[in-house]
Design an enzyme around this catalytic site. Structure first.
Site, PDB file in Angstrom:
ATOM      1  N   GLU A  36     -40.035 -87.041 -50.697  1.00  0.00           N
ATOM      2  CA  GLU A  36     -40.036 -87.837 -52.532  1.00  0.00           C
ATOM      3  C   GLU A  36     -41.316 -86.894 -53.276  1.00  0.00           C
ATOM      4  OE1 GLU A  36     -39.296 -92.060 -50.884  1.00  0.00           O
ATOM      5  OE2 GLU A  36     -39.254 -92.069 -52.845  1.00  0.00           O
ATOM      6  N   ARG A 262     -41.530 -91.258 -35.707  1.00  0.00           N
ATOM      7  CA  ARG A 262     -42.055 -90.683 -36.561  1.00  0.00           C
ATOM      8  C   ARG A 262     -43.515 -90.622 -35.747  1.00  0.00           C
ATOM      9  NH1 ARG A 262     -43.704 -92.591 -41.275  1.00  0.00           N
ATOM     10  NH2 ARG A 262     -41.976 -92.679 -41.897  1.00  0.00           N
ATOM     11  N   LYS A 272     -48.743 -94.117 -48.027  1.00  0.00           N
ATOM     12  CA  LYS A 272     -49.651 -93.323 -48.536  1.00  0.00           C
ATOM     13  C   LYS A 272     -50.510 -94.642 -49.145  1.00  0.00           C
ATOM     14  CE  LYS A 272     -46.094 -90.627 -48.953  1.00  0.00           C
ATOM     15  NZ  LYS A 272     -44.091 -90.294 -49.625  1.00  0.00           N
TER      16      LYS A 272
HETATM   17  P1  ATP Z   1     -42.206 -92.894 -48.555  1.00  0.00           P
HETATM   18  O1  ATP Z   1     -42.182 -94.776 -47.373  1.00  0.00           O
HETATM   19  O2  ATP Z   1     -43.074 -92.705 -49.710  1.00  0.00           O
HETATM   20  O3  ATP Z   1     -41.368 -93.248 -48.423  1.00  0.00           O
HETATM   21  P2  ATP Z   1     -42.372 -90.692 -46.748  1.00  0.00           P
HETATM   22  O4  ATP Z   1     -44.162 -91.186 -46.133  1.00  0.00           O
HETATM   23  O5  ATP Z   1     -41.120 -91.445 -45.991  1.00  0.00           O
HETATM   24  O6  ATP Z   1     -43.192 -92.361 -47.708  1.00  0.00           O
HETATM   25  P3  ATP Z   1     -41.349 -88.766 -47.756  1.00  0.00           P
HETATM   26  O7  ATP Z   1     -41.429 -87.953 -48.399  1.00  0.00           O
HETATM   27  O8  ATP Z   1     -39.948 -89.728 -48.220  1.00  0.00           O
HETATM   28  O9  ATP Z   1     -42.613 -90.232 -47.101  1.00  0.00           O
HETATM   29  O10 ATP Z   1     -41.701 -88.234 -46.665  1.00  0.00           O
HETATM   30  C1  ATP Z   1     -40.725 -86.506 -46.458  1.00  0.00           C
HETATM   31  C2  ATP Z   1     -39.625 -86.175 -44.650  1.00  0.00           C
HETATM   32  O11 ATP Z   1     -40.891 -86.956 -44.187  1.00  0.00           O
HETATM   33  C3  ATP Z   1     -38.949 -87.920 -44.376  1.00  0.00           C
HETATM   34  O12 ATP Z   1     -37.598 -87.217 -43.942  1.00  0.00           O
HETATM   35  C4  ATP Z   1     -40.049 -88.209 -44.101  1.00  0.00           C
HETATM   36  O13 ATP Z   1     -38.838 -89.462 -42.702  1.00  0.00           O
HETATM   37  C5  ATP Z   1     -40.578 -88.049 -43.115  1.00  0.00           C
HETATM   38  N1  ATP Z   1     -41.694 -88.770 -42.545  1.00  0.00           N
HETATM   39  C6  ATP Z   1     -43.119 -89.200 -43.174  1.00  0.00           C
HETATM   40  N2  ATP Z   1     -43.694 -89.731 -41.912  1.00  0.00           N
HETATM   41  C7  ATP Z   1     -43.393 -89.045 -40.937  1.00  0.00           C
HETATM   42  C8  ATP Z   1     -44.320 -89.685 -39.922  1.00  0.00           C
HETATM   43  N3  ATP Z   1     -45.149 -90.021 -39.261  1.00  0.00           N
HETATM   44  N4  ATP Z   1     -43.832 -89.079 -39.001  1.00  0.00           N
HETATM   45  C9  ATP Z   1     -42.462 -88.314 -39.221  1.00  0.00           C
HETATM   46  N5  ATP Z   1     -41.927 -87.482 -40.178  1.00  0.00           N
HETATM   47  C10 ATP Z   1     -42.599 -88.554 -40.927  1.00  0.00           C
HETATM   48 MG    MG Z   2     -39.405 -92.034 -46.975  1.00  0.00          MG
END
Ligand code: ATP
Ligand code: MG
Length: 556
Positions: A36, A262, A272
């Site tokens: 996102e 994750r 974030k």
């Molecule tokens: P939000 O809370 O805004 O959704 P987010 O960190 O999940 O934050 P995204 O932009 O949705 O942000 O993340 C993009 C991709 O990265 C998603 O598929 C998410 O699952 C993955 N991702 C985010 N944080 C991690 C992490 N700590 N380890 C592995 N993958 C991650």
């Molecule tokens: Mg997300």
């Protein structure tokens, strides 16, 4: 550990892909990385990028970069650009497969109307609070909305008026009609569309209603022909909804969702919101502060993309939540740079030394290998003269036992040059040593004594008239607690007060004056350093310490 030649470790996702290809379920695989655009990428995202692009690379498929841009209020062009830059920096290429969920808004809208026509969606007039109150709990079923059974025609008309912008924000939503008694709360008539009079960074003013993430994500996967839709474990509960949409809409393909754990990394925070707070409170200098776990920060610190990829490979992919120690990531960059970084001499906290028996005005050149094990990396010449700088803490007036550096009467080897003996010191009014005097052994050119006497210590140095003055920043971990995020505590109390030390008067050997921005060196005996891409100027590179030569944390 050589980063690129390490064997590909098995993980459950690779096994699934392998089986799907072997069984003929898929001829080729298609994955995607779906950020996102509401913030900058961090090291956790790197794990997801490496998994998705890595599977495509290893199995001859392709990986899309898709912005899941369903919330215009939080999304910005700046994030889109920075995300693209970070993925490219990590070494991955989406080729022509750059997509935006917002490009599918018209198709998603049509599918929403399709659900209405099938009697599977309705326009809700309860307020957000009322919807919440009707939703029930984990142990209690939800209650149906009074608007749940309105006729198809009325739903269609209202939904079209929502699209036309006739209602204010929050006045209505479109909900799927699934099951208010489902044990999975995500299936209790989830919201599909909300009214938002806000321009969108990618599609501009076209829309007054926006699909919810869940309504956009799986269908976008289907539109793009994604075979393996890989996400983190928190989406496991959303999977039945993901599948409900695919079952109930005329989608062109049937992607399948798989979840992995994750990345959680010690000594940092990754939410974030907290990263944002660190920036806005000026605790750090910005999103690219070299102490930040953002990819921009890690890059500016000097991590190589190879080291980040090696780290992601090393930690593997599993399904249970675990913590990875920061020292593992540090070891990855250390071992990458140990193989590749040219060596150089830099004095970080200079102490002036006068070699009293060395002829005034004389300059000698010594050849220094750029890498002790890799002759193909060549060598450079370093200039030696009567006045040099050494590291302040390489001298002690009253050394403890086992101190093999300089002390009154003691001999050390100056790396590549001569053996010197300390003959005296000059002190200021406060008794601080401000200069040291030595005599050199002219018969020790290159560093070994003609009579074979043993010299225990070797120290680095630079010639005072052949060096570059610059700033060096010693970065350390931003937090001094392995889990600053631990429940209830305010993470800010764990900020490491010594996470950066600025050394304004460092002296570099002359060859470093020409260092390109973003080049990396091992400063002998000090660690690995990176010429800062922002603050370096031609002829005066400012250096960031990437990592120390040895792990100094796990022993604490
Ligand atoms: P939000 O809370 O805004 O959704 P987010 O960190 O999940 O934050 P995204 O932009 O949705 O942000 O993340 C993009 C991709 O990265 C998603 O598929 C998410 O699952 C993955 N991702 C985010 N944080 C991690 C992490 N700590 N380890 C592995 N993958 C991650
Ligand atoms: Mg997300």
């Amino acid at each position: 550990m050589s980063t690129e030649t390490a064997p590909i470790a098995a993980n459950f996702l690779r096994t699934i892909v392998e089986e799907d290809l072997k069984s003929g379920k898929h001829q080729t695989i298609v994955t995607r990385f779906p950020p996102e655009p509401n913030g900058y990428l961090h090291i956790g995202h790197a794990k997801s990028i490496c998994i998705n692009f890595g599977l495509a690379r290893d199995f001859g498929g392709r990986c899309h970069l898709r912005f899941d841009d369903t919330n215009p209020v939080k999304e910005e062009m700046e994030y889109i650009e920075s995300i693209k830059e970070s993925v490219t920096w990590l070494g991955f290429d989406w080729g022509k497969h750059l997509y935006y969920a917002s490009d599918y808004f018209e198709q998603l809208y049509q599918w929403a109307e399709f659900l209405i026509q099938q009697g599977k969606a309705y326009v809700e007039e309860l307020t957000a609070d009322e919807i919440r109150a009707h939703r029930g709990t984990l142990t209690e079923a939800g209650r149906e909305s009074p608007w749940r059974n309105r006729p198809v025609e009325e739903n269609l008309e209202l939904f079209r008026r929502m699209r036309a912008g006739e209602f204010p924000d929050g006045a209505r939503v479109l909900r799927a009609k699934i099951d208010m008694a489902s044990p999975n709360i995500n299936l209790r008539d989830p919201v599909l569309y909300r009214i938002l009079h806000a321009p969108h960074p990618h599609v501009g003013d076209a829309w007054k209603i926006y699909p919810m993430y869940d309504f956009a994500h799986g269908q976008s996967d289907a539109i793009e022909g994604i075979t393996h839709s890989i996400c983190t474990l928190e989406f496991e509960d959303h999977k039945p909804l993901y599948e409900w949409f695919l079952d109930n809409l005329p989608v062109p393909a049937r992607p399948r969702q798989y979840e992995f754990a994750r990345l959680n990394l010690t000594y940092t925070v990754m939410s974030k919101r907290k990263l944002h707070e660190l920036v806005t409170s000026r605790t750090v200098s910005g999103w690219d502060d070299p102490r930040m776990p953002t990819l921009m920060g890690i890059r500016r610190r000097g991590y190589t993309p190879e080291a980040v990829r090696a780290f992601c490979e090393l930690i593997g992919v599993g399904r249970s939540d675990s913590w990875i120690d920061m020292s593992i990531m540090e070891e990855c960059v250390r071992s990458d740079l140990n193989e590749r970084a040219p060596r150089a001499m830099a004095v970080l906290r200079p102490l002036k030394v006068v070699i009293t028996n060395y002829p005034e005005g004389q300059v000698e050149q010594f050849e220094a290998a750029n890498h002790p094990q890799r002759p193909e990396m060549g060598s450079r010449m370093v200039s030696f003269s009567r006045e040099i700088y050494i590291e302040e803490d390489d001298f002690m007036e009253e050394p403890p036992k086992g101190f093999f550096r300089l002390a009154p009467g003691v001999e050390v080897r100056l790396r590549y040059a001569y053996i010197v003996r300390c003959t005296g010191v000059v002190k200021d009014a406060n008794g601080n040593v401000v200069e040291m005097h030595c005599e050199y052994d002219p018969a020790s050119r290159g560093g070994s004594a003609a009579d074979g006497r043993k010299i225990k210590g070797t120290i680095h140095w630079v010639s005072t008239s052949h060096c570059v003055d610059t700033e060096v920043r010693l970065f350390d971990r931003l937090f001094n607690d392995p889990n600053p995020d631990r429940g209830g505590a305010d993470y800010r109390q764990f900020l490491n007060p010594r996470s950066v030390e600025v050394l304004p008067a460092a002296k570099l050997e002359a060859s470093l004056a020409g260092a390109d921005p973003e080049s990396r060196f091992q400063f002998e005996r000090q660690g690995y350093f990176h010429s800062d891409p922002v603050d370096s100027t031609p002829g005066k590179p400012v250096f960031n310490r990437i990592v120390t030569l040895k792990d100094t944390w796990t022993k604490k």
